[in-house]
Enzyme design. Structure first.
Site, PDB file in Angstrom:
ATOM      1  CE1 TYR A  20      -3.101   3.000   0.612  1.00  0.00           C
ATOM      2  CE2 TYR A  20      -3.610   2.110   2.788  1.00  0.00           C
ATOM      3  CZ  TYR A  20      -3.832   3.046   1.800  1.00  0.00           C
ATOM      4  OH  TYR A  20      -4.774   4.030   1.987  1.00  0.00           O
ATOM      5  CE  LYS A  59      -5.943   2.469  -1.589  1.00  0.00           C
ATOM      6  NZ  LYS A  59      -6.511   2.825  -0.269  1.00  0.00           N
TER       7      LYS A  59
END
Length: 306
Positions: free
Chosen positions: A136, A163
């Site tokens: 992330y 992400k």
């Protein structure tokens, strides 16, 4: 485990009561709202989930109950990022026990760290994880913008994908290019307005905050992007971009995104909009503005998402 990450994976808000407990009724309704909207997965304890502001006990309760209510209908990802190494591991092991499918790792926040230190962190953490993991990139909250080299090492260690919530579309494109020969490594965008470009360039989906309240809109935009239906993409993309000028524009400071998302859910009758300190929910005047925006969206969303 063969877990394919793609499509729309909402970063689910954490429904809370006025006294800061988990809103169990709201959680049940929110889970059903998301799944009935066709989402492809659910991400617990991300930024919209207010994870750093929640006690370990509340995080564990959320994970257990959410996994129970989701009941295997879609994959469950759990954010384990914490300032404490052992705290991250504890949440990871609880996630495994509760039935989650993967964990999500961002750089530990507070101390600024280097790319090399992040790699060392991953090399220490990953062998102890009980579940597959996803990276992330959230530099606005963690002080570290993950380099492609760091993500290559994460992939070598087994990462399922990343992400990207940097908001930098050139960096996003560089990620897609860097991993284009590794289709199993998912590139998931966190800036929801970039969803069509992400899919068109070869990315895999979005962790879209707006999918908390309008999941079907984002699912249809994803499907249209995959199908290369440019007319429908343009129409739906305008609706998504409209969120930035309406629901996301209410209030001050960057917290307006999470506050607006929770407030939208509250006026829709799905869950309450109480926040964990230091955040506070919107006052009545902002709530009424968002109520008006939701009504306006409801009038014209039905036709474009059918």
């Amino acid at each position: 485990m063969n877990l394919e990450l793609k499509g729309i994976i909402p970063p689910m808000v954490t429904p809370l009561t006025e006294n800061g407990d988990l809103d169990d009724k709201g959680l049940r309704k929110l889970v059903e709202h998301l799944i009935s909207g066709g989402v492809h997965g659910i991400f617990l304890l991300g930024t919209n989930g207010e994870s750093p502001s929640l006690t370990y006990e509340l995080r564990k309760e959320l994970i257990s109950k959410a996994c129970e209510y989701i009941a295997g209908r879609v994959p469950v990802l759990v954010g384990i990022t914490d300032t404490s190494f052992q705290g991250s591991l504890a949440i990871a092991h609880h996630s495994k026990k509760a039935g989650a499918d993967a964990v999500v790792i961002a750089p530990p926040y507070y101390f600024p760290i280097s790319q090399n230190e992040m790699v060392d962190y991953l090399e220490s953490l990953v062998p102890k994880l009980p579940l597959p993991f996803m990276m992330y990139n959230m530099p606005s909250c963690t002080k570290l913008h993950l380099s492609i080299e760091t993500l290559r090492r994460a992939k070598e260690l087994g990462a399922l994908g990343v992400k990207d919530s940097s908001g930098n579309i050139d960096y996003l494109y560089s990620l897609i290019e860097a991993f284009k020969n590794s289709p199993e490594f998912a590139i998931i965008v966190g800036t929801e307005s970039y969803l069509p470009e992400t899919i068109q360039k070869g990315g895999h989906g979005a962790v879209a905050g707006g999918a908390n309240f309008f999941p079907r809109l984002f699912v249809e935009l994803y499907n249209a992007s995959v199908d290369n239906n440019l007319v429908k993409v343009a129409e739906l993309h305008q609706k998504v971009k409209g969120l930035y000028n309406t629901i996301y524009s209410v209030g001050k400071y960057e917290s307006r995104y999470t506050k607006g998302t929770k407030c939208a859910l509250a006026v829709m009758g799905i869950c309450e909009d109480y926040m964990a300190l230091p955040l506070r929910k919107f006052a009545d005047i902002e709530r009424e503005i968002i109520r008006g925006y939701i009504k306006d969206f409801d009038k014209n969303l039905h036709d474009v998402t059918m």
